[in-house]
Design an enzyme around this catalytic site. Structure first.
Site, PDB file in Angstrom:
ATOM      1  N   SER A  44      49.132  -0.882  35.820  1.00 38.01           N
ATOM      2  CA  SER A  44      47.847  -0.408  35.319  1.00 38.01           C
ATOM      3  C   SER A  44      48.031   0.339  33.999  1.00 38.01           C
ATOM      4  O   SER A  44      48.628  -0.188  33.069  1.00 38.01           O
ATOM      5  CB  SER A  44      47.164   0.433  36.392  1.00 38.01           C
ATOM      6  OG  SER A  44      45.796   0.597  36.122  1.00 38.01           O
ATOM      7  N   ASN A  45      47.562   1.579  33.887  1.00 42.92           N
ATOM      8  CA  ASN A  45      47.754   2.327  32.648  1.00 42.92           C
ATOM      9  C   ASN A  45      49.229   2.503  32.328  1.00 42.92           C
ATOM     10  O   ASN A  45      49.628   2.501  31.166  1.00 42.92           O
ATOM     11  CB  ASN A  45      47.091   3.703  32.744  1.00 42.92           C
ATOM     12  CG  ASN A  45      45.589   3.642  32.587  1.00 42.92           C
ATOM     13  OD1 ASN A  45      45.034   2.621  32.213  1.00 42.92           O
ATOM     14  ND2 ASN A  45      44.921   4.741  32.874  1.00 42.92           N
TER      15      ASN A  45
END
Length: 707
Positions: free
Chosen positions: A321-322
């Site tokens: 994800s991030n």
């Protein structure tokens, strides 16, 4: 200088706490005398990186029994328990208790923790790198180094953490990064990447990216420190993980009008921290080099010599994800060979796309691709509650504690508001909802994720991200109440401004995810009728606020900050793997991995060593797979992230070619929602060396993904 020892508990576990006073000598430059024609350069002192705040550095050793690096002493069984680790004095949790709580909550937040879903069988502390149940409770002994990376102002205070397992082989060193996903604290990617690295015997370099779970309780002026313990903001000074940039007058005025509100670091630092996520990941690696030299460099009096120089350690940038996006950004920015390879899952990444890049599926151009998060998230936040009523979304998993009637009422009213605003068409809710879902398709959302539109909003994942990132990109102060949103405690009816019986600050470091709603701090909409939980503040779920967030993107308010975070997908020939689920409804695959592949191919051409594995029936949140309807329909992406890490390791160490880009056609578990049969390898076909008709192609920037 003498080290400081502190007893953790009556159990007899005595972790070493070495303050920087005992390590300051590493900054002394050594001089050496060489004679007899010796041409070897003089030994180099191990100097703490200039960006590390010297006073923040601390180390601890964990024995692998009462406490450890991976499970904080909980083991496989303790992590699996739905009961949070105990805190002896609830009014004053210790740093050790908060660390244990953070590891427990973050580990569980990124993987399926159910036995039928694969925990303890395909992954978990007890499962070895070959996928076998051989490691018992899976506790891992070793040392932790913790520090702040900062520019001296105390306003950045990016947390960096290095774990060095006792199994680390100094003659065959390796580092795995575990940059936090979402806006999580420094342990945010411990199950997604840290666990694999520790089992491999590698040092793991963590960072919270300067957006990690720093909270400021404005009414009491309490803030968190690097270890999660609390202090008054003024007393904490530069040692605060995050303090809102407010004068006393502004703070008092805001508190009087909006009591019991909270500032969060990602939303309210006013620094657009996302622009630095790649740099933060590189800083974590540099700190790991220093820590490894501190542990294994030759002792020279009171100092250590440098044993490992930049680029001399096999280093895989890994996370999801991030954290995955940060890893890609770091690899692009790496100019000194710190990163050897990249393995990321479902990366949230914002691209600087030229006209040559295109994305097609089965030869048919997709509705849209390569949009930045600020665009697609603010659109989804408006449309998803309405789209949830579309017939194509019927039977979606129900992921909210609100009564069904309340949810249906919100959805119906949202459709009406969208229609009244001219965003969608239709004279009735069903037609309006179908139109809303079609608009999502036109903007790059896959039909594979139709059943996820409802839970993405109902779980508040999308509203939370839309608000936090709009605040961050706008560099808004907490007092701005951007689009009339704020973060605060609410009562059972959703009314804001209430004083909580127990401050959420006590455990926010352990339980929080950095993006309200979290740990009892809710997303509040300050409407004319008063302030309340955004879902309940108005009949249509605070549509006016959602529309306002959308306008911040469409009117260009956020453009400058978004342009500052865009990447070019040039990995400089580093071998890399991206894994993402086709059904991802938080970070749509058409805006992330697919166009990144095209841009990388365009940027690097024949030098590209990127493989992209697209997994059908996989979505963004493996932690949801234990929920009825998720269990029967979706497979764990984490399984393929682990396979990708093993493939990359074999490539780096044995020269095994990386399988080319491909679609992996998985088989859902099926059965009754909430009682799906156990996951087996029949559900999870392998990544193959010769994908044939399942090969994903990229040429001249044009990506084609087979159906």
């Amino acid at each position: 200088m003498a080290s400081v020892f502190k007893v953790r508990s009556a159990s007899g576990h005595v972790p070493v706490v070495r303050t920087l006073a005992a390590m300051m000598a590493v900054t002394v430059v050594l001089t050496a005398c060489h004679g007899g024609g010796d041409n070897h350069p003089p030994p180099q002192a191990n100097v703490l990186p200039a960006f590390i705040t010297a006073s923040s550095v601390r180390t601890q050793f964990y024995d692998g029994n009462t406490d450890d690096l991976l499970t904080a002493g909980l083991g496989k069984t303790g992590l699996a328990s739905a009961t949070a680790p105990a805190i002896a004095n609830a009014a004053q949790p210790t740093a050790a208790e908060l660390r244990r709580l953070a590891i427990w909550s973050n580990y569980r937040a990124l993987v399926d923790m159910t036995a039928n879903g694969g925990y303890g069988r395909f992954w978990g502390p007890n499962v070895d790198l070959n996928g076998n149940d051989t490691l018992g409770e899976g506790k891992i002994a070793g040392k932790e180094y913790l520090a702040f990376a900062d520019d001296g102002s105390g306003t950045q205070n990016v947390t960096v953490l290095v774990q060095i397992p006792a199994s680390f082989n100094p003659d065959q060193p390796c580092i795995v990064t575990a940059t936090s996903s979402g806006s999580r604290g420094v342990y945010g990617a411990i199950s997604a990447a840290g666990e694999w690295g520790l089992k491999r015997g590698c040092a793991v370099a963590y960072t919270d990216k300067g957006s990690g779970n720093g909270a400021h309780e404005l009414s009491s002026s309490l803030v968190t420190l690097i270890d999660g313990t609390l202090q008054n903001a003024t007393a904490a000074g530069k040692a605060s993980l995050f303090t809102a940039n407010l004068g006393n007058t502004d703070l008092a005025s805001y508190n009087s009008r909006f009591p019991n509100r909270y500032a969060f670091k990602h939303a309210h630092s006013q620094q657009n921290p996302e622009k630095d996520w790649g740099r933060n990941t590189l800083q974590a690696i540099q700190f790991a080099y220093w820590a490894l030299n501190d542990s294994y460099g030759t002792l020279n009096g009171s100092t250590r010599n440098v044993r490992y120089t930049s680029g001399s350690i096999t280093t895989i940038a890994a996370s999801v994800s991030n954290g995955g996006g940060a890893s890609l950004a770091a690899a692009e920015q790496d100019t000194s060979g710190l990163i050897t390879a990249v393995v990321v899952g479902e990366p949230q990444i914002n691209l600087r796309l030229p006209a040559q890049v295109s994305v097609a599926q089965g030869g048919v151009p997709v509705g849209a691709f390569g949009k930045p998060l600020a665009d697609y998230m603010t659109l989804a936040n408006m449309l998803q509650p309405c789209a949830a009523l579309a017939p194509a979304a019927a039977g979606a998993p129900y992921l909210t504690a609100l009564p069904g009637a309340t949810t249906t009422s919100i959805r119906t009213a949202r459709c009406a508001s969208l229609a009244a605003a001219g965003v969608i068409a239709g004279a009735d809710a069903t037609t309006q909802a179908t139109n809303a879902l079609a608009l999502l398709h036109q903007n790059g959302y896959q039909t594979d994720s139709d059943l996820l539109q409802a839970p993405m909003w109902d779980s508040q994942a999308v509203p939370a991200v839309a608000v936090t990132y709009a605040d961050a990109y706008a560099k808004a102060s907490v007092t701005a109440n951007l689009c009339n949103f704020s973060f605060g405690t609410t009562n059972a009816a959703g009314t804001a401004g209430v004083t909580p019986a127990v401050s959420p600050m006590l455990t926010v470091f352990g339980n929080g995810n950095g993006v309200p709603p979290t740990n009892g701090i809710n997303l509040v909409f300050n409407s004319g009728a008063g302030a309340a939980d955004h879902r309940l503040a108005t009949a249509d779920g605070s549509y006016a606020g959602a529309s306002c967030l959308r306008t911040l993107w469409t009117n260009g308010t956020l453009t400058g900050s978004v342009d500052a975070i865009r990447v070019n997908a040039n990995l400089h020939g580093k071998p890399a793997i991206i894994v993402q689920g086709r059904a991802d409804a938080l970070v749509p695959i058409n805006h992330a991995s697919r166009p990144y592949l095209g841009l990388n191919q365009l940027s690097e051409g024949a030098a590209s060593r990127l493989s992209f594995y697209e997994v059908t029936n996989a979505q963004h949140f493996d932690a949801f797979l234990g929920v009825a309807g998720f269990d029967s329909r979706f497979v764990p992406l984490h399984y393929y992230n682990l396979q990708a890490l093993n493939l990359m390791w074999s490539h780096l160490k044995n020269g095994t070619p990386l399988p080319p880009s491909q679609v992996i056609h998985t088989v859902p578990r099926g059965g009754t929602p909430g009682a799906a049969p156990a996951l087996t390898t029949a559900n999870l076909p392998p990544i193959v060396a010769s994908p044939g008709i399942n090969a994903i192609t990229a040429a001249n920037g044009a990506v084609n993904v087979p159906n």
